[in-house]
Write a protein that holds these residues in place. Structure first.
Motif, PDB file in Angstrom:
ATOM      1  N   ASP A 231      -0.874 -11.059  -2.316  1.00  0.00           N
ATOM      2  CA  ASP A 231      -2.331 -11.151  -2.375  1.00  0.00           C
ATOM      3  C   ASP A 231      -2.699 -11.757  -3.719  1.00  0.00           C
ATOM      4  O   ASP A 231      -1.908 -11.730  -4.668  1.00  0.00           O
ATOM      5  CB  ASP A 231      -2.972  -9.773  -2.208  1.00  0.00           C
ATOM      6  CG  ASP A 231      -4.409  -9.869  -1.702  1.00  0.00           C
ATOM      7  OD1 ASP A 231      -4.917 -11.006  -1.585  1.00  0.00           O
ATOM      8  OD2 ASP A 231      -5.011  -8.819  -1.427  1.00  0.00           O
ATOM      9  N   ILE A 319       4.486 -11.342   3.686  1.00  0.00           N
ATOM     10  CA  ILE A 319       3.278 -11.400   4.502  1.00  0.00           C
ATOM     11  C   ILE A 319       2.066 -11.615   3.599  1.00  0.00           C
ATOM     12  O   ILE A 319       2.039 -11.187   2.440  1.00  0.00           O
ATOM     13  CB  ILE A 319       3.099 -10.132   5.361  1.00  0.00           C
ATOM     14  CG1 ILE A 319       3.061  -8.873   4.495  1.00  0.00           C
ATOM     15  CG2 ILE A 319       4.203 -10.034   6.392  1.00  0.00           C
ATOM     16  CD1 ILE A 319       2.796  -7.599   5.272  1.00  0.00           C
ATOM     17  N   GLY A 320       1.059 -12.299   4.144  1.00  0.00           N
ATOM     18  CA  GLY A 320      -0.158 -12.565   3.390  1.00  0.00           C
ATOM     19  C   GLY A 320      -1.336 -12.750   4.331  1.00  0.00           C
ATOM     20  O   GLY A 320      -1.219 -12.568   5.537  1.00  0.00           O
ATOM     21  N   ASP A 321      -2.473 -13.157   3.757  1.00  0.00           N
ATOM     22  CA  ASP A 321      -3.664 -13.395   4.582  1.00  0.00           C
ATOM     23  C   ASP A 321      -3.897 -14.901   4.703  1.00  0.00           C
ATOM     24  O   ASP A 321      -3.013 -15.710   4.423  1.00  0.00           O
ATOM     25  CB  ASP A 321      -4.883 -12.676   3.995  1.00  0.00           C
ATOM     26  CG  ASP A 321      -5.179 -13.111   2.563  1.00  0.00           C
ATOM     27  OD1 ASP A 321      -4.637 -14.154   2.122  1.00  0.00           O
ATOM     28  OD2 ASP A 321      -5.958 -12.414   1.879  1.00  0.00           O
ATOM     29  N   ASP A 322      -5.105 -15.274   5.103  1.00  0.00           N
ATOM     30  CA  ASP A 322      -5.400 -16.683   5.371  1.00  0.00           C
ATOM     31  C   ASP A 322      -5.402 -17.557   4.124  1.00  0.00           C
ATOM     32  O   ASP A 322      -5.530 -18.781   4.246  1.00  0.00           O
ATOM     33  CB  ASP A 322      -6.754 -16.807   6.079  1.00  0.00           C
ATOM     34  CG  ASP A 322      -6.686 -16.344   7.519  1.00  0.00           C
ATOM     35  OD1 ASP A 322      -5.570 -16.377   8.085  1.00  0.00           O
ATOM     36  OD2 ASP A 322      -7.725 -15.939   8.072  1.00  0.00           O
ATOM     37  N   LEU A 326       1.313 -20.833   6.441  1.00  0.00           N
ATOM     38  CA  LEU A 326       2.249 -20.233   7.388  1.00  0.00           C
ATOM     39  C   LEU A 326       3.588 -20.959   7.287  1.00  0.00           C
ATOM     40  O   LEU A 326       3.685 -22.161   7.520  1.00  0.00           O
ATOM     41  CB  LEU A 326       1.689 -20.354   8.811  1.00  0.00           C
ATOM     42  CG  LEU A 326       2.553 -19.750   9.921  1.00  0.00           C
ATOM     43  CD1 LEU A 326       2.662 -18.237   9.759  1.00  0.00           C
ATOM     44  CD2 LEU A 326       1.981 -20.100  11.296  1.00  0.00           C
ATOM     45  N   MET A 330       6.774 -16.986   5.096  1.00  0.00           N
ATOM     46  CA  MET A 330       5.444 -16.440   4.862  1.00  0.00           C
ATOM     47  C   MET A 330       4.720 -16.294   6.192  1.00  0.00           C
ATOM     48  O   MET A 330       4.338 -17.285   6.815  1.00  0.00           O
ATOM     49  CB  MET A 330       4.647 -17.352   3.919  1.00  0.00           C
ATOM     50  CG  MET A 330       3.178 -16.978   3.776  1.00  0.00           C
ATOM     51  SD  MET A 330       2.893 -15.452   2.849  1.00  0.00           S
ATOM     52  CE  MET A 330       3.224 -16.018   1.180  1.00  0.00           C
ATOM     53  N   LYS A 332       1.451 -14.781   8.386  1.00  0.00           N
ATOM     54  CA  LYS A 332       0.062 -14.354   8.237  1.00  0.00           C
ATOM     55  C   LYS A 332      -0.546 -14.172   9.618  1.00  0.00           C
ATOM     56  O   LYS A 332       0.031 -14.590  10.627  1.00  0.00           O
ATOM     57  CB  LYS A 332      -0.721 -15.382   7.427  1.00  0.00           C
ATOM     58  CG  LYS A 332      -0.898 -16.739   8.096  1.00  0.00           C
ATOM     59  CD  LYS A 332      -1.738 -17.653   7.212  1.00  0.00           C
ATOM     60  CE  LYS A 332      -2.101 -18.948   7.913  1.00  0.00           C
ATOM     61  NZ  LYS A 332      -2.944 -19.808   7.073  1.00  0.00           N
ATOM     62  N   ASN A 347      -1.545  -9.021  14.883  1.00  0.00           N
ATOM     63  CA  ASN A 347      -2.454  -8.959  13.728  1.00  0.00           C
ATOM     64  C   ASN A 347      -2.601  -7.534  13.217  1.00  0.00           C
ATOM     65  O   ASN A 347      -2.648  -7.301  12.003  1.00  0.00           O
ATOM     66  CB  ASN A 347      -3.831  -9.518  14.116  1.00  0.00           C
ATOM     67  CG  ASN A 347      -3.829 -11.028  14.219  1.00  0.00           C
ATOM     68  OD1 ASN A 347      -2.827 -11.688  13.933  1.00  0.00           O
ATOM     69  ND2 ASN A 347      -4.951 -11.601  14.644  1.00  0.00           N
ATOM     70  N   SER A 351      -1.413  -6.537   9.551  1.00  0.00           N
ATOM     71  CA  SER A 351      -2.462  -6.073   8.641  1.00  0.00           C
ATOM     72  C   SER A 351      -2.214  -4.649   8.169  1.00  0.00           C
ATOM     73  O   SER A 351      -2.549  -4.297   7.033  1.00  0.00           O
ATOM     74  CB  SER A 351      -3.831  -6.168   9.326  1.00  0.00           C
ATOM     75  OG  SER A 351      -4.127  -7.505   9.672  1.00  0.00           O
ATOM     76  N   ARG A 354       0.137  -5.069   5.439  1.00  0.00           N
ATOM     77  CA  ARG A 354      -0.429  -5.806   4.316  1.00  0.00           C
ATOM     78  C   ARG A 354      -1.427  -4.986   3.515  1.00  0.00           C
ATOM     79  O   ARG A 354      -1.798  -5.363   2.387  1.00  0.00           O
ATOM     80  CB  ARG A 354      -1.110  -7.088   4.835  1.00  0.00           C
ATOM     81  CG  ARG A 354      -1.372  -8.121   3.769  1.00  0.00           C
ATOM     82  CD  ARG A 354      -2.008  -9.373   4.359  1.00  0.00           C
ATOM     83  NE  ARG A 354      -3.258  -9.088   5.036  1.00  0.00           N
ATOM     84  CZ  ARG A 354      -4.422  -8.943   4.410  1.00  0.00           C
ATOM     85  NH1 ARG A 354      -4.478  -9.056   3.097  1.00  0.00           N
ATOM     86  NH2 ARG A 354      -5.507  -8.700   5.100  1.00  0.00           N
ATOM     87  N   ARG A 448       6.460 -16.904  14.373  1.00  0.00           N
ATOM     88  CA  ARG A 448       5.335 -15.997  14.574  1.00  0.00           C
ATOM     89  C   ARG A 448       5.120 -15.731  16.054  1.00  0.00           C
ATOM     90  O   ARG A 448       4.784 -14.599  16.450  1.00  0.00           O
ATOM     91  CB  ARG A 448       4.064 -16.566  13.932  1.00  0.00           C
ATOM     92  CG  ARG A 448       2.897 -15.607  13.988  1.00  0.00           C
ATOM     93  CD  ARG A 448       1.724 -16.056  13.144  1.00  0.00           C
ATOM     94  NE  ARG A 448       1.127 -17.300  13.646  1.00  0.00           N
ATOM     95  CZ  ARG A 448      -0.017 -17.806  13.186  1.00  0.00           C
ATOM     96  NH1 ARG A 448      -0.675 -17.187  12.203  1.00  0.00           N
ATOM     97  NH2 ARG A 448      -0.505 -18.938  13.677  1.00  0.00           N
TER      98      ARG A 448
END
Length: 469
Positions: A231, A319-322, A326, A330, A332, A347, A351, A354, A448
């Motif tokens: 993050d 893992i990460g967010d938008d 991708l 990594m 997301k 998701n 999440s 995350r 994914r």
């Protein structure tokens, strides 16, 4: 006393850099003057002594001219501003009335909880830090000034990190000049990093160490092959002089960026601080040391392995967010629009894992509230302070992990989220989600997609996941 400044003349000459012989001349004149005034000499002896005294006085006149010239040079360097006093009298009463000497001692004896709230740590940890940092932050006493104690320096720094109080505010509390505090905070934060960073922010260097983190994510958060949650946050700063829009971010304030990877126990395992907030998020991540190490293989991620109850080798990943691209290393979430049931399950599972990064940042900012202010230092010093905050966060997670659990997110018996108390307060600003740049690779999409089907299948599902989407 010299020129009404409250300083003994030899002391003043020493401060200006005069030699011992020159200072001895002044002392000799004073002694001769005193001896002549005692009326123990006959007229002829008095005349000889007076003649010698006149010669010495002429040398002192020459010294006065040199002193005046040095004063003029130093005033010109300071823009002509004349120092009115050397040390303010009320600052000199610090050993009697300062917060470190009086208030903290009282809290130590009478109210340990208040002491902990004052510096954001237990008394034993404060003493440990003081013992380990003293040799790095202690200064030598001189014959005309006593150095500030290391304990005072550490207390001032921790109080600034805990509250974000300005240097003038800390000056009145601890009775240390504000300009001195500005140097103290920077020096102590550097000392904390030198002494503790390698010990508490342990970046894994072998596949076995990465596998231990992946096992924690599997056990605690039911998300497999995860090596950490990434993050990024914006740390607000005052616009540096001449910086223009370099640090001006998409939220319309000036900042630097804190980018970090967090393990399953809310500890930072990799930190990057200092990118200017005006850069795009793809630029920040693409230029980071982490991406370079992942792509050249020097980070030593474990080789692909099978997921539990499955027979297909899958890469290990972060893992990460938008805000992040991708890639096979990594993962997301899927976009929020028109998601299938399987994508919504994926998701949720991602999440859920995350959240450790959100909680790590929230816990740190809740404890060290300087991160929630608009920091007034230059960007380099801000970077040092933020790095020290990350180091202290990990140190306290290691020493007292239970103390911080009350403010983080929790799940009840039905796995419903109970938001932590840190969410009720101000929070750090997230990075901007990526636009059309950094398109996902085909291999990352296939991976994914495979994980999407796996977590919706009997091999990878958890009993409560359908209730969460």
């Amino acid at each position: 006393m010299y020129k009404g400044m409250g300083i003994y003349r030899p002391t003043f000459m020493y401060m200006l850099g005069f030699s011992t012989a020159q200072i001895s001349l002044v002392l000799a004149v004073e002694q001769l003057t005193s001896f002549i005034s005692m009326d123990l000499l006959d007229p002829f002896q008095r005349l000889l002594f007076l003649q010698h005294l006149v010669d010495l006085q002429q040398e002192i006149v020459a010294q006065d001219a040199a002193i005046f010239q040095l004063i003029q040079i130093r005033q010109n360097r300071r823009g002509g501003r004349r120092r009115r006093v050397w040390v303010r009298p009320w600052l000199m009463r610090r050993p009697l009335l300062g917060h470190y000497e009086r208030l903290m001692e009282e809290l130590m004896r009478e109210d340990v909880l208040a002491y902990k709230n004052f510096v954001r740590m237990e008394p034993p940890l404060f003493r440990e830090m003081l013992e380990r940092l003293t040799h790095k932050i202690a200064k030598k006493d001189t014959w005309y000034r006593k150095a500030i104690e290391p304990g005072v320096k550490l207390a001032i720094t921790l109080r600034h990190l805990a509250t974000g109080d300005s240097y003038p505010s800390l000056m009145y509390a601890f009775r240390v000049a504000a300009n001195t505090i500005s140097g103290i905070v920077n020096d102590v934060c550097k000392a904390i990093l030198d002494e503790y960073a390698e010990e508490v922010i342990a970046v894994p260097t072998t596949p076995q160490e990465w596998l231990a983190i992946a096992e924690q994510f599997s056990t605690r958060w039911n998300f497999h092959h995860c090596l950490g949650a990434m993050d990024g946050k914006h740390i607000a700063i005052k616009c540096p002089m001449g910086a223009g829009s370099l640090y001006f971010n998409y939220k319309k304030f000036h900042s630097i960026v804190l980018l970090a990877v967090v393990d399953a126990d809310y500890k930072f395992i990799w930190v990057d601080v200092g990118a200017n907030g005006g850069a795009s998020d793809s630029q920040i991540f693409n230029s980071s040391e982490l991406r370079e190490c992942i792509e050249d293989g020097s980070i030593n991620f474990p080789p692909p392995d099978m997921l539990p109850n499955d027979d297909e080798p899958i890469e290990y990943f972060i893992i990460g967010d938008d805000a992040f691209p991708l890639r096979v290393w990594m993962m997301k979430p899927f976009g929020r629009r028109n998601c299938t049931i399987e994508e919504r399950i994926f998701n949720y599972r991602l999440s859920r894992a995350r959240r450790v990064s959100e909680n790590a940042f929230g816990i740190m900012a809740n404890r060290l509230r300087v991160l929630l202010t608009t920091m007034q230092q230059d960007p380099k010093t801000v970077g040092t302070i933020v790095s020290a905050c990350c180091c202290l966060h990990n140190l306290m997670r290691i020493r007292y992990p239970v103390n911080q659990n009350l403010v983080m997110d929790r799940e009840d018996d039905n796995h419903q989220l109970a938001p932590g108390s840190w969410r009720n307060d101000a929070d750090l600003t997230d990075l901007e989600p990526l636009g059309r740049g950094n398109r996902a690779t085909a291999a990352a999409k296939r991976q994914r997609g495979y994980l999407k089907h796996y977590y919706a299948s009997p091999a990878g599902e958890v009993p409560w996941q359908m209730n969460m989407i």
